[in-house]
Write a protein that holds these residues in place. Structure first.
Motif, PDB file in Angstrom:
ATOM      1  N   GLY A   1      10.989  28.325   6.718  1.00  0.00           N
ATOM      2  CA  GLY A   1      12.219  27.662   6.313  1.00  0.00           C
ATOM      3  C   GLY A   1      13.004  27.179   7.510  1.00  0.00           C
ATOM      4  O   GLY A   1      12.480  27.083   8.625  1.00  0.00           O
ATOM      5  N   GLU A   2      14.272  26.874   7.270  1.00  0.00           N
ATOM      6  CA  GLU A   2      15.161  26.356   8.305  1.00  0.00           C
ATOM      7  C   GLU A   2      16.270  27.371   8.548  1.00  0.00           C
ATOM      8  O   GLU A   2      16.969  27.794   7.616  1.00  0.00           O
ATOM      9  N   CYS A   3      16.440  27.742   9.822  1.00  0.00           N
ATOM     10  CA  CYS A   3      17.424  28.748  10.217  1.00  0.00           C
ATOM     11  C   CYS A   3      18.556  28.057  10.959  1.00  0.00           C
ATOM     12  O   CYS A   3      18.316  27.363  11.962  1.00  0.00           O
ATOM     13  N   GLY A   4      19.795  28.222  10.454  1.00  0.00           N
ATOM     14  CA  GLY A   4      20.928  27.555  11.077  1.00  0.00           C
ATOM     15  C   GLY A   4      22.200  28.359  10.962  1.00  0.00           C
ATOM     16  O   GLY A   4      22.182  29.553  10.639  1.00  0.00           O
ATOM     17  N   HIS A   5      23.328  27.688  11.199  1.00  0.00           N
ATOM     18  CA  HIS A   5      24.598  28.400  11.244  1.00  0.00           C
ATOM     19  C   HIS A   5      25.040  28.907   9.872  1.00  0.00           C
ATOM     20  O   HIS A   5      25.881  29.813   9.781  1.00  0.00           O
ATOM     21  N   GLN A   6      24.479  28.347   8.781  1.00  0.00           N
ATOM     22  CA  GLN A   6      24.822  28.836   7.450  1.00  0.00           C
ATOM     23  C   GLN A   6      23.869  29.919   6.958  1.00  0.00           C
ATOM     24  O   GLN A   6      24.080  30.471   5.876  1.00  0.00           O
ATOM     25  N   GLY A   7      22.834  30.201   7.723  1.00  0.00           N
ATOM     26  CA  GLY A   7      21.858  31.197   7.312  1.00  0.00           C
ATOM     27  C   GLY A   7      20.456  30.623   7.296  1.00  0.00           C
ATOM     28  O   GLY A   7      20.158  29.630   7.968  1.00  0.00           O
ATOM     29  N   PHE A   8      19.592  31.228   6.507  1.00  0.00           N
ATOM     30  CA  PHE A   8      18.191  30.818   6.420  1.00  0.00           C
ATOM     31  C   PHE A   8      17.944  30.168   5.065  1.00  0.00           C
ATOM     32  O   PHE A   8      18.324  30.698   4.020  1.00  0.00           O
ATOM     33  N   HIS A   9      17.275  29.010   5.097  1.00  0.00           N
ATOM     34  CA  HIS A   9      16.944  28.290   3.862  1.00  0.00           C
ATOM     35  C   HIS A   9      15.435  28.325   3.676  1.00  0.00           C
ATOM     36  O   HIS A   9      14.702  27.614   4.355  1.00  0.00           O
ATOM     37  N   PRO A  10      14.904  29.162   2.773  1.00  0.00           N
ATOM     38  CA  PRO A  10      13.449  29.265   2.588  1.00  0.00           C
ATOM     39  C   PRO A  10      12.889  28.041   1.886  1.00  0.00           C
ATOM     40  O   PRO A  10      13.462  27.543   0.913  1.00  0.00           O
ATOM     41  N   LEU A  11      11.738  27.567   2.374  1.00  0.00           N
ATOM     42  CA  LEU A  11      11.092  26.376   1.815  1.00  0.00           C
ATOM     43  C   LEU A  11       9.711  26.662   1.250  1.00  0.00           C
ATOM     44  O   LEU A  11       9.311  26.057   0.255  1.00  0.00           O
ATOM     45  N   THR A  12       8.960  27.562   1.888  1.00  0.00           N
ATOM     46  CA  THR A  12       7.596  27.887   1.466  1.00  0.00           C
ATOM     47  C   THR A  12       7.337  29.358   1.754  1.00  0.00           C
ATOM     48  O   THR A  12       7.875  29.900   2.732  1.00  0.00           O
ATOM     49  N   ALA A  13       6.528  29.983   0.907  1.00  0.00           N
ATOM     50  CA  ALA A  13       6.224  31.411   1.115  1.00  0.00           C
ATOM     51  C   ALA A  13       4.754  31.673   0.822  1.00  0.00           C
ATOM     52  O   ALA A  13       4.119  30.952   0.044  1.00  0.00           O
ATOM     53  N   TRP A  14       4.241  32.711   1.466  1.00  0.00           N
ATOM     54  CA  TRP A  14       2.871  33.173   1.259  1.00  0.00           C
ATOM     55  C   TRP A  14       2.911  34.676   0.978  1.00  0.00           C
ATOM     56  O   TRP A  14       3.603  35.420   1.688  1.00  0.00           O
ATOM     57  N   PRO A  15       2.151  35.174   0.004  1.00  0.00           N
ATOM     58  CA  PRO A  15       2.103  36.618  -0.219  1.00  0.00           C
ATOM     59  C   PRO A  15       1.334  37.318   0.891  1.00  0.00           C
ATOM     60  O   PRO A  15       0.582  36.688   1.639  1.00  0.00           O
ATOM     61  N   GLU A  16       1.510  38.608   0.982  1.00  0.00           N
ATOM     62  CA  GLU A  16       0.748  39.399   1.940  1.00  0.00           C
ATOM     63  C   GLU A  16      -0.746  39.290   1.626  1.00  0.00           C
ATOM     64  O   GLU A  16      -1.150  39.203   0.467  1.00  0.00           O
ATOM     65  N   GLY A  17      -1.574  39.299   2.657  1.00  0.00           N
ATOM     66  CA  GLY A  17      -3.015  39.178   2.456  1.00  0.00           C
ATOM     67  C   GLY A  17      -3.398  37.745   2.163  1.00  0.00           C
ATOM     68  O   GLY A  17      -2.978  36.820   2.851  1.00  0.00           O
ATOM     69  N   ARG A  18      -4.165  37.521   1.121  1.00  0.00           N
ATOM     70  CA  ARG A  18      -4.636  36.197   0.777  1.00  0.00           C
ATOM     71  C   ARG A  18      -3.792  35.624  -0.352  1.00  0.00           C
ATOM     72  O   ARG A  18      -3.229  36.332  -1.171  1.00  0.00           O
ATOM     73  N   GLY A  19      -3.736  34.306  -0.413  1.00  0.00           N
ATOM     74  CA  GLY A  19      -2.974  33.652  -1.465  1.00  0.00           C
ATOM     75  C   GLY A  19      -2.501  32.289  -0.996  1.00  0.00           C
ATOM     76  O   GLY A  19      -2.327  32.041   0.203  1.00  0.00           O
ATOM     77  N   GLU A  20      -2.290  31.367  -1.942  1.00  0.00           N
ATOM     78  CA  GLU A  20      -1.881  30.019  -1.615  1.00  0.00           C
ATOM     79  C   GLU A  20      -0.384  29.959  -1.319  1.00  0.00           C
ATOM     80  O   GLU A  20       0.395  30.820  -1.728  1.00  0.00           O
ATOM     81  N   ALA A  21      -0.008  28.889  -0.621  1.00  0.00           N
ATOM     82  CA  ALA A  21       1.392  28.649  -0.335  1.00  0.00           C
ATOM     83  C   ALA A  21       2.150  28.373  -1.629  1.00  0.00           C
ATOM     84  O   ALA A  21       1.671  27.677  -2.511  1.00  0.00           O
ATOM     85  N   VAL A  22       3.359  28.918  -1.728  1.00  0.00           N
ATOM     86  CA  VAL A  22       4.227  28.710  -2.886  1.00  0.00           C
ATOM     87  C   VAL A  22       5.433  27.906  -2.438  1.00  0.00           C
ATOM     88  O   VAL A  22       6.177  28.339  -1.551  1.00  0.00           O
ATOM     89  N   ARG A  23       5.614  26.762  -3.031  1.00  0.00           N
ATOM     90  CA  ARG A  23       6.728  25.885  -2.664  1.00  0.00           C
ATOM     91  C   ARG A  23       8.014  26.399  -3.285  1.00  0.00           C
ATOM     92  O   ARG A  23       8.075  26.686  -4.488  1.00  0.00           O
ATOM     93  N   LEU A  24       9.067  26.508  -2.470  1.00  0.00           N
ATOM     94  CA  LEU A  24      10.346  27.047  -2.920  1.00  0.00           C
ATOM     95  C   LEU A  24      11.419  25.985  -3.032  1.00  0.00           C
ATOM     96  O   LEU A  24      12.493  26.267  -3.582  1.00  0.00           O
ATOM     97  N   ALA A  25      11.187  24.793  -2.491  1.00  0.00           N
ATOM     98  CA  ALA A  25      12.202  23.737  -2.523  1.00  0.00           C
ATOM     99  C   ALA A  25      11.571  22.420  -2.896  1.00  0.00           C
ATOM    100  O   ALA A  25      10.372  22.221  -2.749  1.00  0.00           O
TER     101      ALA A  25
END
Length: 448
Positions: A424-448
């Motif tokens: 994600g993007e880290c800035g003065h307002q905090g962190f904005h998550p955009l994509t995540a992956w689970p632990e181990g194996r797994g496809e990218a999950v779009r958050l935005a």
């Protein structure tokens, strides 16, 4: 992609959608019911005929092997690219050969692809206009624009001084009209970057408790940008390029192109009444470089470049100048984007905050930096949320925008209390998550 025998996942198809409404409408068309004659070819074409509300069905074709990215053609009247029919067709194709079998390309789809290829070859054969341009005329135009920007910067400095002299409390009673008039003056001065920042000032007095402090901070940054422009000859080259970019002057990529396997980390759009801006974050697996592609579309139209999140792209990019260079231009693509199991390396929340602080020293107008966090857990923090290190005692708060979107709940569901990797993007307002992956194996999950 089809040459490698690999199809996109549904998430990667929906990542191409220009907006949430298109994703929803396209998902409804991702079943075989409304489609007839659907098929695909080993050369990268996918086609089908979709029954619509009218008497004539819509013919839809997608070229997924186009070197400039997926290309679409549909006989429907939609002005969105891709339209819901193209998204539905790709979702159908992603389901497998049983639904969209490999077969001969119908004439109407083949003619469209041949026409595109012919136009591309014709464009490549035309000499670049830059070779015949008058450099002296270009220099005079640049000088005239610089003079207009300087006049606008001086006027803005006077208006900021008047505001501080009268007191920040007067900004609350002046209303938005004062700022809109000032922004219009900056547009006249051909300084769109200054105009955008002035418009942001107008919204601060209505932003809740503590607004005078935020207004003073933004006025200081705007003053710093003004002074940077007025004294640009004395700045280091990188910082001077950053100032020109923040003012809104056009720039061209510099230096040799970098070829790499670029992992598509995230893609999202921001929309205003006149322009749609698409931000695509990439990570070079060989160069270990994070890069940003900006693509624009006029009001009502989707930007041209679209890449599926989680895919990898063998391509060249060329960087733009600046003190904190992130933006690149997408160059030659040597193969279509294909799904990838590669994940970007990450760090801790403490390292992410330090990275943003270091970047601010080089570009004080930077709102955020791209960051990948390893092994973090989304946890509530009173009325808000934060990402806490699973192996430490530090955390980053989420931005207000992230807390108000459905992506937060997708992230919480993906985690289930366990650590996840998040980009994600880290800035003065905090962190904005955009994509995540689970632990181990797994496809990218779009958050935005």
């Amino acid at each position: 992609m089809t040459e490698q025998g690999v199809r996109w996942t549904a998430d990667q198809v929906l990542a191409l959608a220009p907006d949430a409404a298109s994703r929803k409408a396209g998902s409804k068309l991702g079943a075989a019911g409304p489609w007839t004659g659907a098929g695909s070819s080993d050369e990268g074409a996918v086609w089908g005929v979709c029954k619509g509300s009218g008497s004539t069905p819509y013919r839809t074709v997608v070229d997924i092997a186009d070197p400039d990215g997926p290309a679409y053609r549909c006989s429907c009247p939609s002005r969105k690219f891709p339209c819901k029919h193209a998204l539905g067709l790709l979702l159908l194709w992603a389901a497998g050969d049983a639904v969209v079998p490999v077969g001969p390309v119908p004439d109407w789809a083949a003619q469209w692809r041949e026409g595109r290829e012919g136009r591309r070859e014709q464009a490549a054969s035309v000499p670049s206009g830059g070779a015949t341009a008058d450099p002296e005329a270009a220099r005079r135009r640049a000088e005239r624009r610089a003079e207009r920007v300087t006049a606008g910067a001086l006027e803005l400095e006077q208006r900021l001084a008047d505001l501080l002299r009268a007191g920040l409390a007067t900004a609350d009673g002046a209303g938005y009209g004062l700022w809109e008039e000032t922004a219009a003056r900056m547009v006249d001065a051909q300084a769109p970057g200054l105009a955008a920042r002035v418009r942001e000032l107008g919204a601060i007095p209505a932003s809740g408790p503590g607004w005078p402090v935020r207004l003073l901070e933004e006025c200081a940054l705007l003053h710093l940008l003004d002074r940077g422009w007025l004294g640009r000859e004395r700045l280091p080259d990188g910082l001077a390029a950053t100032v020109r970019s923040r003012i809104g002057l056009p720039a061209t990529p510099v230096g040799p192109p970098v070829r790499d396997q670029w992992l598509v980390l995230a893609q999202y759009d921001t929309v205003d009444p006149k322009l749609t801006t698409r931000r695509i974050w990439l990570y070079g697996t060989g160069s270990e470089r994070t890069a940003l592609i900006l693509s624009y579309g006029a009001a009502g139209r989707s930007p041209e470049i679209a890449l599926p999140v989680g895919a990898a792209l063998d391509a060249e990019v060329s960087g733009y100048p600046g003190a904190h260079p992130l933006r690149v231009a997408l160059g030659e693509q040597f193969a279509p984007a294909a799904p990838s199991a590669v994940r970007p390396p990450g760090g801790t929340t403490e390292q992410a905050a330090a990275r943003y602080g270091d970047a601010l020293r080089r570009d004080p107008w930077l709102d955020s930096v791209p960051v990948t966090l390893d092994r973090v857990v989304p946890v509530p923090d009173g009325d808000s949320w934060q990402l806490a290190d699973a192996d430490g005692d530090t955390a980053l708060p989420l931005t207000p925008a992230a807390r108000s979107r459905s992506g937060l709940w997708r992230l919480v569901a993906l985690s289930g209390g366990a650590p996840v990797k998040v980009f994600g993007e880290c800035g003065h307002q905090g962190f904005h998550p955009l994509t995540a992956w689970p632990e181990g194996r797994g496809e990218a999950v779009r958050l935005a």
